[in-house]
Design an enzyme around this catalytic site. Sequence first.
Site, mmCIF file in Angstrom:
data_model
loop_
_atom_site.group_PDB
_atom_site.id
_atom_site.type_symbol
_atom_site.label_atom_id
_atom_site.label_comp_id
_atom_site.label_asym_id
_atom_site.label_seq_id
_atom_site.Cartn_x
_atom_site.Cartn_y
_atom_site.Cartn_z
ATOM 1 N N CYS A 68 31.879 53.248 49.094
ATOM 2 C CA CYS A 68 31.829 53.021 47.646
ATOM 3 C C CYS A 68 30.636 53.785 47.093
ATOM 4 O O CYS A 68 30.548 55.000 47.250
ATOM 5 C CB CYS A 68 31.783 51.538 47.325
ATOM 6 S SG CYS A 68 30.420 50.635 48.078
ATOM 7 N N ARG A 122 30.544 47.265 47.897
ATOM 8 C CA ARG A 122 31.950 46.992 47.579
ATOM 9 C C ARG A 122 32.829 47.323 48.787
ATOM 10 O O ARG A 122 33.831 46.667 49.047
ATOM 11 C CB ARG A 122 32.388 47.827 46.359
ATOM 12 C CG ARG A 122 31.847 47.311 45.047
ATOM 13 C CD ARG A 122 32.211 48.236 43.889
ATOM 14 N NE ARG A 122 31.376 49.435 43.848
ATOM 15 C CZ ARG A 122 31.508 50.427 42.967
ATOM 16 N NH1 ARG A 122 32.464 50.375 42.061
ATOM 17 N NH2 ARG A 122 30.698 51.466 42.979
#
Lengths: 288, 152
Positions: free
Chosen positions: A244, A249
Site C-alpha cells: 500500500c 493497509r
Amino acid sequence: MSDKYSAYAHPEALVTTEWVAAHLKDPSIRIVESNEDVLLYDTGHVPGAVHIDWRSDLQDNTVRDYISPEAFAEVCSKNGIGPDTTVVFYGDKSNWWSCYALWAFRLYGHKNVKIMDGGRDLWVKEGREVTREKPKYAKVNYPVPAKRYDKEIRAFYEETIKHSNENKPLIDVRSPGEFSGEITHMPEYPQEGVLRGGHVPHSKSVPWKRAANDDATFKSADDLRAIYEKEIGLKKGDDIIAYCRIGERSSHTWFVLTYLLGYDKVRNYDGSWTEWGNKVRAPIEKGS
Amino acid sequence: MPYPPKLEQIIDLFEHLPDEEKRETLITYADQAKNQEPKEGDTFDLEDVRKDEECTDTVGIFLRVDPDKSAHFKVSLGPQVQTLTRAMTAILCKGLDGMKVGEILEVPADFVPKIVGAELIRARSQTVYYILTRMKSTAKVYMNRERENALS
C-alpha cells in the site's frame, strides 16, 4: 462456531466481540488495542486492554525497520505478554492497525494471535463496556526471539521488483486514485510523502476496504474468494506480495489472504509506495 | 506576532506538563470539543461546513463577529474526526476567542508542536493544523466580504 467463521481457512484467527467480552479476565489472553488515532485508546478502551502503538512501540525509526528482537521481547514483557499468551488485537479503521500489529507480532514468531472481528467500532456500537483505566500487568519473561520472519512474511524492494518483472501476483491495496497516480495518499489525507503517483508494474488493484463490511467486520469467505480468486485469479500455491503506502493497509489484506483464505505464501511489502514512488529508477505504471 | 493571551496561557500549561499528563490534558480538551458546537438558535456571520481531503470527516466552522470586530468561533465535528483534531478544536475555540477578526490571520501555527509534543507530531498528525487553517480561511472570507460591502 458460526457458519461465517467455519468457512474461513483459519477460523481460530478471528474472535467475535461477544467472545472477547466473555474472556476479559482470562489470564491466558491479552487484549491489545492498536489504532491510527494516537489518542483514541486514552479516550476509553476494552477493559483490561493494553495499548501498543505501531510507530512508537513496534518501529525503529532510526533505520526505518521494525524493532530488534530484544526490544520486541521487552514490549511483550512490560505488557504482561508471555510467549504462550494468546494476543487478541483490535483497533480503529476496520482493524487496519491491529492487523499491522498482528503482522509485526508474527514477524517475531509469536504464534497465538487473533483479531477481534469488527474492531473497536463494533465494540462501541454494540454498547459494550469501555474504560479509561489503564491496566497494570506484572512483567512476564518473554525470551528474545531467535529470529525474525522477514523472509517468510515480509517483502523488500528487490524482491518486489523481481516479482513485478516475473509477473507474479502483486496486489496494490490502495484506493483507485492512488493506483492510477491521480493522488499519492488516501483520499482523506494530506497529499504528502511521495514524489510520483502510480503503481508497481503488473500489480493489480484490489483496495483493502473491499474485504471489510460497513460494520468493520471481515466479509464472508465466499465474498472474499469472489474478489481475490474470481476477479484477480489468485490460485492456491501462489506466491503473493501485497503493498500500500507504508504497509498498514496491506497488512489487512495479508491477514485476509493468509488466515481467512489460507494462502501459504503471502508477504507484505511494508516499504510500499513511500519507498517505490520515491526510489530512483524504480519503474512505475500510471492509469487504472 | 505574539500568541494571543488566552492561547499563550494554554501553551504555557502544556509546555510545563510531562508527556503522560500532556496526553491526559489533550483528552480533556478533546472531550470539551462538543461544547464548542453551535447550539440551536445561535446565529453567525459566516458558516462554512464541508468535508475536504485534509480531514477524515465533515468539519463546520461558524464565525460570529461582534460590532467591535471581536471574533468568536464554534466548530462542529463529524464522528470520524481524530482525537487530536478534537483537542485542537477546543484549544483554538478558547485560545482565539475575542481576538479581532483581522488578527486571526496572523496567528502563527508554530505553537502546535508545543501543545501536542514531538511524540504526537507525526506523519498522520498533520491534520492538527487543519482547524486553524479553516478558522483563518473563514476569517479571511469574512474580511473580504466586509471589504466588498464597504466598497459597494
